[in-house]
Design a protein around this motif. Structure first.
Motif, PDB file in Angstrom:
ATOM      1  N   TYR A 209      27.207 105.678  42.884  1.00  0.00           N
ATOM      2  CA  TYR A 209      27.697 105.710  44.583  1.00  0.00           C
ATOM      3  C   TYR A 209      27.688 107.300  44.570  1.00  0.00           C
ATOM      4  CZ  TYR A 209      28.690 101.170  45.623  1.00  0.00           C
ATOM      5  OH  TYR A 209      28.241  99.624  46.530  1.00  0.00           O
ATOM      6  N   ALA A 210      27.653 107.509  45.897  1.00  0.00           N
ATOM      7  CA  ALA A 210      27.635 108.976  46.441  1.00  0.00           C
ATOM      8  C   ALA A 210      29.609 109.073  47.062  1.00  0.00           C
ATOM      9  CB  ALA A 210      27.040 109.367  47.425  1.00  0.00           C
ATOM     10  N   GLU A 211      30.317 109.525  46.810  1.00  0.00           N
ATOM     11  CA  GLU A 211      32.359 109.642  46.925  1.00  0.00           C
ATOM     12  C   GLU A 211      32.175 111.198  47.279  1.00  0.00           C
ATOM     13  OE1 GLU A 211      33.792 105.976  43.940  1.00  0.00           O
ATOM     14  OE2 GLU A 211      34.170 107.625  43.485  1.00  0.00           O
ATOM     15  N   PHE A 212      31.846 111.309  48.759  1.00  0.00           N
ATOM     16  CA  PHE A 212      32.775 112.746  48.626  1.00  0.00           C
ATOM     17  C   PHE A 212      34.409 112.320  49.491  1.00  0.00           C
ATOM     18  CE2 PHE A 212      28.580 111.360  50.629  1.00  0.00           C
ATOM     19  CZ  PHE A 212      27.744 112.137  50.318  1.00  0.00           C
ATOM     20  N   TYR A 213      34.660 113.857  48.496  1.00  0.00           N
ATOM     21  CA  TYR A 213      36.046 114.152  48.585  1.00  0.00           C
ATOM     22  C   TYR A 213      36.537 114.656  49.077  1.00  0.00           C
ATOM     23  CZ  TYR A 213      37.266 110.429  44.417  1.00  0.00           C
ATOM     24  OH  TYR A 213      37.426 109.548  44.261  1.00  0.00           O
TER      25      TYR A 213
END
Length: 229
Positions: free
Chosen positions: A51-55
């Protein structure tokens, strides 16, 4: 999935809030190491369990958080934007992510925050799921303390339907929207994924690189809606 029989879609939504202090979870460990705050803006499946998680990051130089890529083999970190005291990071996570596991169990993460070593996840669980089963399964695998369990009438919407339609028309090209809709309907974003990138590209009559280009562009534009909020 832990689904109860005899439940309707009119059942109240259960909001679950978990607290974490284990630095093995990147959003917790990074906030502790850098004495900062990380907040999940969006989570996008990338296939093969990744998963690409954008923080969004507040209160530190991004280079401190980027060292995570060396400390957590299952996480690759990419800087998207840099500010004086933070920025936007993409975490490519392959395993050991409690937010992903909650989504797999049926609970939609609404808030994932790491703040100076203390992590919080708030997720909404539809009424047709057994909250007790979801909580016990999740805690057995990921620990964390259940600090709140609340009932509410419906899911928290990010946008009204009319507002979302307007923004989609404004931001996406016709081709980007077509590819995104076909991917969604075909189950490309389901977990587990119902169609491969190769099969989806063949269905659309395009190459896989072109498919990836259209999807990435569309996803970035959709993410911008969330970031602007």
């Amino acid at each position: 999935m832990s689904v109860r029989s005899g439940q309707s879609n009119d059942d109240p939504v259960v909001e679950l809030e978990f607290a974490f202090d284990d630095p093995a979870y990147p959003f917790v460990g990074a906030s502790a190491a850098a004495s900062c705050r990380l907040e999940l803006e969006e989570m996008v499946p990338r296939g093969d369990g990744a998963y690409a998680e954008f923080y969004s990051v507040h209160g530190t130089d991004l280079s401190v958080v980027e060292t995570l890529s060396g400390e957590h083999p299952s996480v690759a970190v990419t800087a998207i934007e840099r500010y004086d005291d933070g920025g936007l990071l993409e975490f490519l996570v392959e395993e050991n992510c409690p937010a992903v596991r909650l989504a797999e169990l049926g609970a939609l993460p609404r808030s994932v925050v790491g703040d100076h070593g203390e992590g919080r996840i708030v997720a909404e669980l539809p009424g047709e799921y057994d909250a007790g089963d979801v909580i016990s399964t999740f805690q057995a695998e990921y620990g964390g303390d259940l600090v709140a369990k609340r009932e509410q009438d419906a899911f928290t919407p990010l946008f009204s339907h009319r507002e979302l339609e307007h923004e989609l028309e404004r931001r996406l090209t016709d081709r980007q929207r077509e590819v995104l809709e076909v991917a969604f309907e075909a189950g490309y974003y389901d977990w587990p994924r119902q169609v491969s990138g190769e099969a989806l590209a063949e269905r659309l009559g395009i190459s896989q690189p072109t498919l990836s280009e259209h999807l990435t562009a569309a996803e970035r534009k959709l993410l911008s809606l969330v970031f602007e909020r």
